[in-house]
Design a protein around this motif. Structure first.
Motif, mmCIF file in Angstrom:
data_model
loop_
_atom_site.group_PDB
_atom_site.id
_atom_site.type_symbol
_atom_site.label_atom_id
_atom_site.label_comp_id
_atom_site.label_asym_id
_atom_site.label_seq_id
_atom_site.Cartn_x
_atom_site.Cartn_y
_atom_site.Cartn_z
ATOM 1 N N ARG A 129 62.530 51.731 -32.813
ATOM 2 C CA ARG A 129 62.501 52.221 -31.439
ATOM 3 C C ARG A 129 63.418 51.350 -30.596
ATOM 4 O O ARG A 129 63.448 50.134 -30.754
ATOM 5 N N ASN A 130 64.158 51.993 -29.714
ATOM 6 C CA ASN A 130 65.027 51.285 -28.785
ATOM 7 C C ASN A 130 64.366 51.283 -27.418
ATOM 8 O O ASN A 130 64.097 52.350 -26.854
ATOM 9 N N LEU A 131 64.110 50.091 -26.923
ATOM 10 C CA LEU A 131 63.503 49.915 -25.614
ATOM 11 C C LEU A 131 64.502 49.254 -24.688
ATOM 12 O O LEU A 131 65.229 48.350 -25.103
ATOM 13 N N LEU A 132 64.514 49.705 -23.460
ATOM 14 C CA LEU A 132 65.371 49.096 -22.446
ATOM 15 C C LEU A 132 64.495 48.642 -21.295
ATOM 16 O O LEU A 132 63.736 49.432 -20.726
ATOM 17 N N LEU A 133 64.582 47.362 -20.978
ATOM 18 C CA LEU A 133 63.852 46.768 -19.863
ATOM 19 C C LEU A 133 64.857 46.576 -18.738
ATOM 20 O O LEU A 133 65.766 45.771 -18.848
ATOM 21 N N ALA A 134 64.704 47.341 -17.666
ATOM 22 C CA ALA A 134 65.686 47.337 -16.583
ATOM 23 C C ALA A 134 65.053 46.860 -15.283
ATOM 24 O O ALA A 134 64.106 47.471 -14.792
ATOM 25 N N GLY A 135 65.579 45.757 -14.757
ATOM 26 C CA GLY A 135 65.120 45.263 -13.465
ATOM 27 C C GLY A 135 63.760 44.605 -13.485
ATOM 28 O O GLY A 135 63.037 44.624 -12.486
ATOM 29 N N THR B 63 58.920 38.532 -20.823
ATOM 30 C CA THR B 63 58.232 37.697 -21.807
ATOM 31 C C THR B 63 56.926 38.348 -22.241
ATOM 32 O O THR B 63 56.617 38.411 -23.437
ATOM 33 N N GLU B 64 56.165 38.860 -21.276
ATOM 34 C CA GLU B 64 54.892 39.519 -21.574
ATOM 35 C C GLU B 64 55.097 40.751 -22.466
ATOM 36 O O GLU B 64 54.372 40.954 -23.437
ATOM 37 N N LEU B 65 56.099 41.540 -22.141
ATOM 38 C CA LEU B 65 56.404 42.727 -22.954
ATOM 39 C C LEU B 65 56.786 42.333 -24.377
ATOM 40 O O LEU B 65 56.322 42.940 -25.351
ATOM 41 N N ARG B 66 57.630 41.347 -24.489
ATOM 42 C CA ARG B 66 58.060 40.912 -25.825
ATOM 43 C C ARG B 66 56.873 40.382 -26.644
ATOM 44 O O ARG B 66 56.795 40.607 -27.848
ATOM 45 N N GLN B 67 55.937 39.693 -25.992
ATOM 46 C CA GLN B 67 54.762 39.196 -26.699
ATOM 47 C C GLN B 67 53.885 40.347 -27.186
ATOM 48 O O GLN B 67 53.303 40.284 -28.264
ATOM 49 N N VAL C 157 64.911 45.608 -28.473
ATOM 50 C CA VAL C 157 64.675 45.507 -27.042
ATOM 51 C C VAL C 157 65.947 45.011 -26.362
ATOM 52 O O VAL C 157 66.485 43.971 -26.723
ATOM 53 N N GLN C 158 66.428 45.795 -25.408
ATOM 54 C CA GLN C 158 67.595 45.458 -24.613
ATOM 55 C C GLN C 158 67.139 45.167 -23.188
ATOM 56 O O GLN C 158 66.108 45.679 -22.750
ATOM 57 N N GLU C 159 67.925 44.396 -22.470
ATOM 58 C CA GLU C 159 67.606 44.078 -21.075
ATOM 59 C C GLU C 159 68.799 44.360 -20.179
ATOM 60 O O GLU C 159 69.950 44.157 -20.587
ATOM 61 N N ALA C 160 68.515 44.837 -18.978
ATOM 62 C CA ALA C 160 69.546 45.069 -17.963
ATOM 63 C C ALA C 160 68.993 44.637 -16.616
ATOM 64 O O ALA C 160 67.843 44.922 -16.297
ATOM 65 N N ASP C 161 69.827 43.947 -15.841
ATOM 66 C CA ASP C 161 69.417 43.521 -14.511
ATOM 67 C C ASP C 161 69.716 44.575 -13.457
ATOM 68 O O ASP C 161 69.061 44.630 -12.427
ATOM 69 N N ASN C 162 70.736 45.407 -13.725
ATOM 70 C CA ASN C 162 71.148 46.371 -12.702
ATOM 71 C C ASN C 162 71.366 47.751 -13.324
ATOM 72 O O ASN C 162 71.397 47.905 -14.545
ATOM 73 N N ALA C 163 71.523 48.741 -12.454
ATOM 74 C CA ALA C 163 71.668 50.130 -12.895
ATOM 75 C C ALA C 163 72.908 50.316 -13.761
ATOM 76 O O ALA C 163 72.866 51.019 -14.777
ATOM 77 N N HIS D 277 70.745 55.632 -28.086
ATOM 78 C CA HIS D 277 69.594 56.372 -27.566
ATOM 79 C C HIS D 277 68.495 55.380 -27.209
ATOM 80 O O HIS D 277 68.143 54.515 -28.012
ATOM 81 N N ILE D 278 67.957 55.502 -26.016
ATOM 82 C CA ILE D 278 66.842 54.659 -25.582
ATOM 83 C C ILE D 278 65.582 55.506 -25.638
ATOM 84 O O ILE D 278 65.493 56.560 -25.006
ATOM 85 N N ASP D 279 64.598 55.052 -26.418
ATOM 86 C CA ASP D 279 63.344 55.785 -26.552
ATOM 87 C C ASP D 279 62.414 55.534 -25.373
ATOM 88 O O ASP D 279 61.774 56.452 -24.877
ATOM 89 N N LEU D 280 62.348 54.271 -24.946
ATOM 90 C CA LEU D 280 61.442 53.898 -23.863
ATOM 91 C C LEU D 280 62.196 53.041 -22.854
ATOM 92 O O LEU D 280 62.759 52.012 -23.212
ATOM 93 N N LEU D 281 62.197 53.500 -21.628
ATOM 94 C CA LEU D 281 62.859 52.802 -20.528
ATOM 95 C C LEU D 281 61.779 52.266 -19.594
ATOM 96 O O LEU D 281 61.019 53.041 -19.017
ATOM 97 N N VAL D 282 61.687 50.948 -19.499
ATOM 98 C CA VAL D 282 60.721 50.305 -18.601
ATOM 99 C C VAL D 282 61.506 49.794 -17.398
ATOM 100 O O VAL D 282 62.379 48.947 -17.530
ATOM 101 N N ILE D 283 61.188 50.345 -16.228
ATOM 102 C CA ILE D 283 61.952 50.095 -15.012
ATOM 103 C C ILE D 283 61.128 49.235 -14.064
ATOM 104 O O ILE D 283 59.968 49.548 -13.778
#
Length: 186
Positions: free
Chosen positions: A54-60, A67-71, A80-86, A97-103
């Motif tokens: 699964r590809n997860l993107l943590l944005a903003g 850290t909590e999500l990764r644990q 798990v990928q991370e982005a600070d901005n749009a 393809h991103i399966d789950l986008l946590v904004i």
């Protein structure tokens, strides 16, 4: 012009494209040679097999929530990928393809509600979750009411509740994938 833009076209079943990614502009004599050479796009761009990862993107999201999500995901098979901005988020979503986008509420470059709307329009198959440390504003609440968000979580939550919510979303992804595969067989 870029592999990410090409991936977006492919994901939307567009089989006609032009641009520098394939070739720079050519005179007619060179274009004929290009056709005779039967040049093709690279195979890695054309392969869109569904994988078990699964590809997860943590944005903003602030660092402590990342850290909590990764644990919560320790022992799970996810990228798990991370982005600070749009802009960063869109670039990552265009490349894979991103399966789950946590904004999160700290997303910059675009109002969060507008980002949710655009990602829904561009990537309707991705699950979208808002994770904030404050009650959501009217725009984000409207996104939830319109079905643009799959879940809204406001911290602080007990770790068990937080992790259970995340794992429930991942189970939904698995069901969605299985349904998609069954539809392909029908």
């Amino acid at each position: 012009e870029t592999e990410g833009q090409l991936n977006l076209l492919i994901a939307n079943q567009c089989d006609i494209m032009q641009g520098y990614y394939f070739s720079r502009p050519l005179p007619a004599s060179d274009a004929g040679q290009l056709l005779r050479d039967a040049r093709q796009l690279p195979q890695h761009v054309l392969q869109h097999a569904i994988s078990d990862r699964r590809n997860l993107l943590l944005a903003g999201l602030p660092g402590e929530l990342v850290t909590e999500l990764r644990q919560c995901l320790v022992g799970e098979d996810h990228d798990v990928q991370e982005a600070d901005n749009a802009k960063q988020a869109y670039e990552l979503m265009a490349r894979q393809h991103i399966d789950l986008l946590v904004i999160g509420e700290q997303l910059t470059g675009l109002p969060v509600a507008e980002f949710i709307q655009r990602t829904h329009d561009l990537y309707p198959d991705s699950l979208r979750v808002y994770l904030g440390q404050q009650a959501p504003d009217a725009g984000i609440s409207a996104c939830l009411m319109q079905g643009l968000l799959h879940k809204l979580l406001v911290m602080p939550l007990a770790r068990e509740t937080f992790c259970a919510s995340l794992k429930d979303l991942l189970r939904q992804l698995n069901l969605h994938q299985e349904n998609h595969q069954l539809q392909q067989l029908a």
